[in-house]
Write a protein that holds these residues in place. Structure first.
Motif, PDB file in Angstrom:
ATOM      1  N   ARG A 192      61.436  34.717  87.921  1.00 43.57           N
ATOM      2  CA  ARG A 192      60.126  35.221  88.327  1.00 43.57           C
ATOM      3  C   ARG A 192      60.253  36.507  89.121  1.00 43.57           C
ATOM      4  O   ARG A 192      59.316  37.300  89.172  1.00 43.57           O
ATOM      5  CB  ARG A 192      59.425  34.141  89.156  1.00 43.57           C
ATOM      6  N   PRO A 236      41.977  33.145  69.976  1.00 43.17           N
ATOM      7  CA  PRO A 236      43.321  32.753  69.542  1.00 43.17           C
ATOM      8  C   PRO A 236      43.875  31.553  70.309  1.00 43.17           C
ATOM      9  O   PRO A 236      44.598  30.736  69.750  1.00 43.17           O
ATOM     10  CB  PRO A 236      44.165  34.001  69.830  1.00 43.17           C
ATOM     11  N   ALA A 237      43.530  31.445  71.605  1.00 42.30           N
ATOM     12  CA  ALA A 237      44.110  30.373  72.399  1.00 42.30           C
ATOM     13  C   ALA A 237      43.322  30.210  73.680  1.00 42.30           C
ATOM     14  O   ALA A 237      42.578  31.096  74.089  1.00 42.30           O
ATOM     15  CB  ALA A 237      45.569  30.681  72.737  1.00 42.30           C
ATOM     16  N   VAL A 264      46.632  28.616  84.215  1.00 39.95           N
ATOM     17  CA  VAL A 264      47.751  28.923  85.081  1.00 39.95           C
ATOM     18  C   VAL A 264      47.619  28.027  86.309  1.00 39.95           C
ATOM     19  O   VAL A 264      46.622  28.094  87.017  1.00 39.95           O
ATOM     20  CB  VAL A 264      47.759  30.401  85.510  1.00 39.95           C
ATOM     21  N   LEU A 267      54.560  27.721  79.292  1.00 42.68           N
ATOM     22  CA  LEU A 267      55.116  29.069  79.161  1.00 42.68           C
ATOM     23  C   LEU A 267      55.968  29.505  80.340  1.00 42.68           C
ATOM     24  O   LEU A 267      56.732  30.463  80.229  1.00 42.68           O
ATOM     25  CB  LEU A 267      53.991  30.096  78.974  1.00 42.68           C
ATOM     26  N   SER A 268      55.796  28.867  81.483  1.00 41.04           N
ATOM     27  CA  SER A 268      56.477  29.375  82.688  1.00 41.04           C
ATOM     28  C   SER A 268      56.470  28.332  83.792  1.00 41.04           C
ATOM     29  O   SER A 268      55.811  27.302  83.689  1.00 41.04           O
ATOM     30  CB  SER A 268      55.753  30.627  83.194  1.00 41.04           C
ATOM     31  N   LEU A 300      49.004  38.190  76.785  1.00 41.84           N
ATOM     32  CA  LEU A 300      50.314  37.541  76.646  1.00 41.84           C
ATOM     33  C   LEU A 300      51.351  38.529  76.124  1.00 41.84           C
ATOM     34  O   LEU A 300      51.080  39.306  75.206  1.00 41.84           O
ATOM     35  CB  LEU A 300      50.188  36.368  75.664  1.00 41.84           C
ATOM     36  N   ILE A 318      54.159  36.131  94.037  1.00 38.94           N
ATOM     37  CA  ILE A 318      54.401  37.536  93.720  1.00 38.94           C
ATOM     38  C   ILE A 318      53.412  38.372  94.509  1.00 38.94           C
ATOM     39  O   ILE A 318      53.672  39.515  94.853  1.00 38.94           O
ATOM     40  CB  ILE A 318      54.193  37.769  92.204  1.00 38.94           C
ATOM     41  N   TYR A 319      52.238  37.771  94.738  1.00 39.79           N
ATOM     42  CA  TYR A 319      51.207  38.486  95.499  1.00 39.79           C
ATOM     43  C   TYR A 319      50.970  37.797  96.830  1.00 39.79           C
ATOM     44  O   TYR A 319      50.036  38.112  97.548  1.00 39.79           O
ATOM     45  CB  TYR A 319      49.930  38.604  94.673  1.00 39.79           C
ATOM     46  N   PHE A 343      41.371  30.007  81.134  1.00 40.70           N
ATOM     47  CA  PHE A 343      40.894  31.118  80.323  1.00 40.70           C
ATOM     48  C   PHE A 343      40.708  30.632  78.896  1.00 40.70           C
ATOM     49  O   PHE A 343      41.242  29.588  78.506  1.00 40.70           O
ATOM     50  CB  PHE A 343      41.878  32.293  80.362  1.00 40.70           C
ATOM     51  N   THR A 386      56.965  28.425  90.961  1.00 41.95           N
ATOM     52  CA  THR A 386      56.265  29.596  90.424  1.00 41.95           C
ATOM     53  C   THR A 386      55.156  29.122  89.472  1.00 41.95           C
ATOM     54  O   THR A 386      55.107  27.960  89.109  1.00 41.95           O
ATOM     55  CB  THR A 386      57.252  30.538  89.695  1.00 41.95           C
ATOM     56  N   PRO A 387      54.235  30.012  89.099  1.00 39.72           N
ATOM     57  CA  PRO A 387      53.064  29.565  88.338  1.00 39.72           C
ATOM     58  C   PRO A 387      53.412  28.969  86.975  1.00 39.72           C
ATOM     59  O   PRO A 387      54.213  29.522  86.237  1.00 39.72           O
ATOM     60  CB  PRO A 387      52.215  30.828  88.195  1.00 39.72           C
ATOM     61  N   PRO A 405      59.435  31.647  77.627  1.00 36.87           N
ATOM     62  CA  PRO A 405      58.852  31.972  76.328  1.00 36.87           C
ATOM     63  C   PRO A 405      57.941  33.194  76.362  1.00 36.87           C
ATOM     64  O   PRO A 405      57.878  33.962  75.406  1.00 36.87           O
ATOM     65  CB  PRO A 405      58.033  30.713  75.990  1.00 36.87           C
ATOM     66  N   ALA A 406      57.228  33.382  77.493  1.00 39.09           N
ATOM     67  CA  ALA A 406      56.283  34.494  77.548  1.00 39.09           C
ATOM     68  C   ALA A 406      55.900  34.747  78.988  1.00 39.09           C
ATOM     69  O   ALA A 406      56.077  33.908  79.857  1.00 39.09           O
ATOM     70  CB  ALA A 406      55.032  34.163  76.736  1.00 39.09           C
ATOM     71  N   ALA A 451      42.765  36.968  79.107  1.00 38.11           N
ATOM     72  CA  ALA A 451      44.174  36.580  79.191  1.00 38.11           C
ATOM     73  C   ALA A 451      44.978  37.465  78.254  1.00 38.11           C
ATOM     74  O   ALA A 451      44.575  37.716  77.119  1.00 38.11           O
ATOM     75  CB  ALA A 451      44.350  35.111  78.822  1.00 38.11           C
ATOM     76  N   LEU A 484      44.211  37.265  74.437  1.00 40.06           N
ATOM     77  CA  LEU A 484      43.888  35.903  74.016  1.00 40.06           C
ATOM     78  C   LEU A 484      42.433  35.510  74.237  1.00 40.06           C
ATOM     79  O   LEU A 484      41.954  34.532  73.659  1.00 40.06           O
ATOM     80  CB  LEU A 484      44.761  34.898  74.777  1.00 40.06           C
ATOM     81  N   THR A 494      49.107  36.693  87.532  1.00 41.45           N
ATOM     82  CA  THR A 494      50.189  36.851  86.554  1.00 41.45           C
ATOM     83  C   THR A 494      51.069  35.611  86.548  1.00 41.45           C
ATOM     84  O   THR A 494      51.079  34.831  87.490  1.00 41.45           O
ATOM     85  CB  THR A 494      51.057  38.095  86.823  1.00 41.45           C
ATOM     86  N   PHE A 495      51.785  35.444  85.459  1.00 42.04           N
ATOM     87  CA  PHE A 495      52.684  34.293  85.331  1.00 42.04           C
ATOM     88  C   PHE A 495      53.862  34.709  84.462  1.00 42.04           C
ATOM     89  O   PHE A 495      53.792  35.719  83.756  1.00 42.04           O
ATOM     90  CB  PHE A 495      51.949  33.094  84.708  1.00 42.04           C
ATOM     91  N   GLY A 496      54.901  33.901  84.512  1.00 49.72           N
ATOM     92  CA  GLY A 496      55.993  34.119  83.584  1.00 49.72           C
ATOM     93  C   GLY A 496      57.285  34.575  84.220  1.00 49.72           C
ATOM     94  O   GLY A 496      57.291  35.284  85.219  1.00 49.72           O
ATOM     95  N   GLU A 497      58.367  34.152  83.613  1.00 50.03           N
ATOM     96  CA  GLU A 497      59.690  34.527  84.061  1.00 50.03           C
ATOM     97  C   GLU A 497      60.341  35.455  83.037  1.00 50.03           C
ATOM     98  O   GLU A 497      59.914  35.540  81.888  1.00 50.03           O
ATOM     99  CB  GLU A 497      60.570  33.276  84.220  1.00 50.03           C
ATOM    100  N   GLU A 500      57.934  41.008  85.319  1.00 51.82           N
ATOM    101  CA  GLU A 500      56.582  40.553  85.692  1.00 51.82           C
ATOM    102  C   GLU A 500      55.615  41.725  85.753  1.00 51.82           C
ATOM    103  O   GLU A 500      54.419  41.568  85.521  1.00 51.82           O
ATOM    104  CB  GLU A 500      56.644  39.837  87.052  1.00 51.82           C
TER     105      GLU A 500
END
Lengths: 360, 360, 360, 360
Positions: B129, D21-22, D26, D68-69, B88, A225-226, D15, D83-84, B21-22, B86, B68, B14-17, B134
């Motif tokens: 993604r 919390p968690a 990545v 998560l991703s 979420l 993405i970056y 992280f 992707t990450p 889930p997130a 972090a 987080l 950054t991460f996630g699609e 994002e």
């Protein structure tokens, strides 16, 4: 990009000031066993070199490049070895010209004030590190980069000079070397000649737009993405002296397009592979090349070294007037063509290696 | 910028699609003891969130951000600790909508084809993604970045939508929140409403130009040669989905200026400090901020999700037609305003820390 | 660390082969307005230079360093300007010695085989890029690094040579310059002289342990989790030619300590500030300096260039025997002392700037 | 390595604090189309998890990892998409245990003092970011890394606990899973049991040495000069909590070897390819793998959480005594085995991708 280095796997570090003993670069991460030709590298440097016509500064700079490391002769060929390739360009003319005025006064539009504000000191001689002379090192690095991606052709053209814009229907790459402007439209080039003569004689200057086209880039280079190919191109081109705008494909013009106009449709090509019926995207979708030509454009501002006095201040904070006598480029955009090509070549070589690293 | 991380000292990953889930981000390098307000971060996210007016997609996304790590409550305040923060955002709506058509066909103008060409696989659900979802993570990171440079005000505005450009003489920041377009020109905003309604009802889409202005940046941030403030801004803005052009100050327009017009003259200000009499440079000279407002602009293309069928191919290479029914943003540029602000905030925070590191 | 560059804010790139035209480095990120003394830099290089005693190789290398950029004379002082400092060391003796045997055969224990395996080509002349000659550039960079952290004293000592280990109760920094081994224990140094003479006359070689002590490092440099000061020191020292082990504080010895023995207790010092009653940790806890002296040690293997023939293979895969006649270092560990100091100086300078960047 | 990220092409960012919390990571740059098994990842985490025997802390942590991703189900397989990959481990037990004493006092040997000195604030609950809990995220990343280099086997063993060192002639990988110490020497393991029981009952602790062996690494991974495979391994292993020494091959012991002893001789193997007759080099020459097993060792200090009171100071600067009651690991080195394996896996995966990028 950060500090004086750019690239991730194909990495270029440049150093040197306009009037120091030498400037140069270290090209790191070049694959081994690539044949390098010093004459070819010199050829690209000569294209950028001042004094090629009356439309570029008449300063004499030899820009003779010397390879210090990272290559080895084998069977009559000069091959890269995988280790860093350092290249040096000595500054032959560092004579003690009187720079005292430039030292004291901040030239408007130049980086004099900002370097001073940041560092509390600046090498004022000929612009020091902010001089466009640094770009000679980029051009040398770009010549190496081209060899890494031999199937890719990277060519640049001046598509606008002040009021004069080319007519794209007359675009002919063969014209590029026939006029002193790297202009692909013969008719526009004819108009640029008297236009720039007028500007030059007035001691004025004018901006320009340069377009770089890379053909032969396969689909798949770049990354979300970056690590987007277009984001790296934008940074690379924006890092060239005097550049204030960067466009990919239709660039700023996409703001005036509808979705119907903008979406490059696809069909099956003669060879069964996908072809795009248009290229508004400039060969990049989602940060990744799509197989169409990669098209990037950038605008170069007019040099601020002009004859007409401009209001400024000096280091002591006093109000002064500044004008620049003597030799300068009336349109620095002309010499930016080979520089833009070099930057695009470096970014593409880097992304090719990155792609090969992650995806194989 | 590289991979899914950007920044050097202030670093965002950054991460996630779209339909995983997130999604989220890790903000690394944030100075300690900075007070963070989850409500404030949420406020920026809400600004970007879809469904705020009939001019943005009607999808329901809560975009509730959860911190987080990297913060600690002390004396009733939530403070950063210097360790990675972090954040979420859970995807509440991952229902099994039928994405089979999108899976098989490449939507023209989208990244479907290039992801597939690069990776041989892609998460097609909602764009995966490459979805603009994002950018929610970027906005969260930008909210942190702002706290690092408290003296700097970063505001964005939509300055063009298709044919409608604002009149700069009517620029009023107070108007930004009074219309659904972040438009600083009330009259232009009035015109945009029926204009965009027409586009929306046709199932079409339109491009836009966004301008970000950062006031309060002192002279000295940024660095030659490849750590230029404008090069990093260019990369950051170009990395936003659908952006095809980036400008600093007069941008592409500098090509039509003479040296006399372009050079921002300087005088001594009332407080004895240097002031610029114009800002063609957009606050940056030689890659370093000059104390004038930093002005960056970027063009966002119209979304390719439109009702009119477009020619394309499918994964098997067959020629197909693609059209997109249902909810979409007729002008994605609107929601790009808070995203652009966030990217500028991140770049400025990073350069502030880098400047402090090198120069003290 | 990656490629031929190390450091994050204070960043060093080296280039050059043993027998190319020149080698050197680019020091990037150095703060401005720091006074540099070429004579002082040369002094550190001379300390590393071969031929200082009969215990180092008798090759003649001038190692004269030339500064190409990044500095400027002002009021009789040579000051850094904040731009990259390139330094060049020309290879004066590149004569066409016969290297054909070395080209064909892989010397056991050397990098000949691995370079060939990786790149399919190698500059075999004098070891090419893998020659310890590269470390001259590190020493030059280290001399700059020291100026950035003037309150920090960085000194190295040889604490073991083969069977001979120093007695720490006799440690006297003043002894370092009184013997050809940088040995802080006069009695051990006396024993090393005949010991190494014996090894040298047999055409053999021996390993060594070097200890670097940095005093004056304040608490707070370094960072969790992958920017740990000790992790960067470990990488920097392990990157020195022939190093196979790195220790911080008690190093490998901690495996034999109980928690009671290992925990460095703290009390209030005379100035009211915390003091540590022991330094098993070598000045680093959780990757961050604690104010006690930073103590790092590394082991250098014996050079593989020995007279006794060793079994090997050649490029064609044939089994051969290899022995090295002529001049070599019987204990390369000796010359590793100034190199180790330089690496520690560079890491500390980098972490100082990084700390200043993030925390202010 | 820098900040909370390590790796160049295969890049891991972690992280999270011990009691937030968690925590998580990545993993960026993972090639696409690699099959991932959550159960397998969980298996590695379980190996590291506390409470597996009476010799590790009795704390209950589930360490259940959630992806998560970056992955997608296809044909019943979970595949990476390029992707990450974000992974999350929730802290199930964040109960409000009384940490007020730990907040006020600096535990000797812990990072309490240095975090406070650096940041002016620290999350004291359970050690915050400096807790070994962070390593759970590394283990998850390492599980992904292994899948990228399927031909490479990476195994770790505890080779010393305090006074008890294994006898290498009894090394049997099959023993590793038969005792609670990951000890490859059954007899030594027998001795460790009563030895560690004694230490545990006294509320004391003891150090250890762990050895990681990677078999199947081909010649050619790694790179000169600052991208050396051993330099990256050294940094990666030194970044693990409580590690104070790192060795490759013979490690610190090379100081006592002669050139004859140290040079690993080569012969032609049965398959015609080069083989090494010894492996003092630990599989790495000149920073590049040579095809022999990569052997790395590291020493873990005893935890400073012990029953016997130790002298310290508190945040106000007063002299205090500190002792730690309750559950702790008498030998944290045991649980460092899977962590060391994970770090080696990550470094190797990164170098594999980097090699593929530069050399193809």
């Amino acid at each position: 990009m950060s500090h004086n280095t750019f690239g991730h796997l194909f990495r270029v570090t440049t150093f040197g000031e306009s009037h120091g003993p030498a400037l140069g670069c270290v090209v790191d991460g070049c694959p081994p066993l690539i044949e390098i030709s010093p004459a070819e590298i010199q050829g690209f440097l000569d294209k950028r070199k001042p004094g090629q016509s009356r439309f570029t500064t008449q300063r004499r700079e030899d820009d003779a490049v010397k390879i210090l490391s990272g290559t080895m002769e084998k069977d009559g060929k000069l091959l890269t070895t995988g280790t860093p390739i350092a290249m040096l360009i000595e500054n032959t003319d560092q004579r003690s010209k009187d720079y005292s005025e430039i030292e004291a006064k901040f030239r408007p539009g130049h980086a004099d004030y900002t370097y001073e504000a940041k560092y509390g000191i600046r090498d004022h001689r000929g612009g020091g590190r902010s001089s466009a002379r640094e770009t000679a090192a980029r051009v040398a690095a770009g010549a190496i980069a081209r060899k890494i991606i031999p199937g890719v052709s990277i060519r640049g053209a001046l598509v606008r000079m002040g009021e004069i814009e080319i007519d794209r229907s007359r675009w002919d790459w063969a014209e590029i070397d026939k006029n002193p402007f790297f202009c692909p439209d013969a008719k526009a080039a004819d108009a640029m000649e008297p236009y720039l003569d007028g500007i030059r004689k007035n001691g004025s200057s004018i901006g320009a737009v340069i377009e770089i086209v890379a053909e032969g880039v396969p689909a798949g280079w770049g990354a979300p993405i970056y690590g987007k190919l277009d984001a790296d191109l934008a940074a690379a081109l924006m890092s060239i002296n005097a550049v204030k705008g960067v466009e990919i494909g239709d660039g700023m013009g996409v703001a005036q397009l509808t979705g119907e106009q903008n979406a490059d449709e696809m069909r099956k090509g003669n060879d069964g592979r996908p072809v795009f019926l248009a290229n508004h995207a400039g060969g990049i979708l989602g940060g990744i090349s799509n197989g169409a030509p990669v098209v990037a454009r950038f605008a170069v501002k007019p040099t601020s070294s002009i004859l007409t006095p401009r209001k400024s201040i000096d280091r002591a904070g006093n109000e002064v007037d500044v004008s620049t006598k003597g030799r300068h480029d009336p349109c620095v955009g002309i010499r930016a063509v080979p520089i833009g090509e070099a930057m695009v070549a470096c970014v593409l070589a880097d992304h090719y290696l990155r792609h090969r690293g992650q995806v194989g």
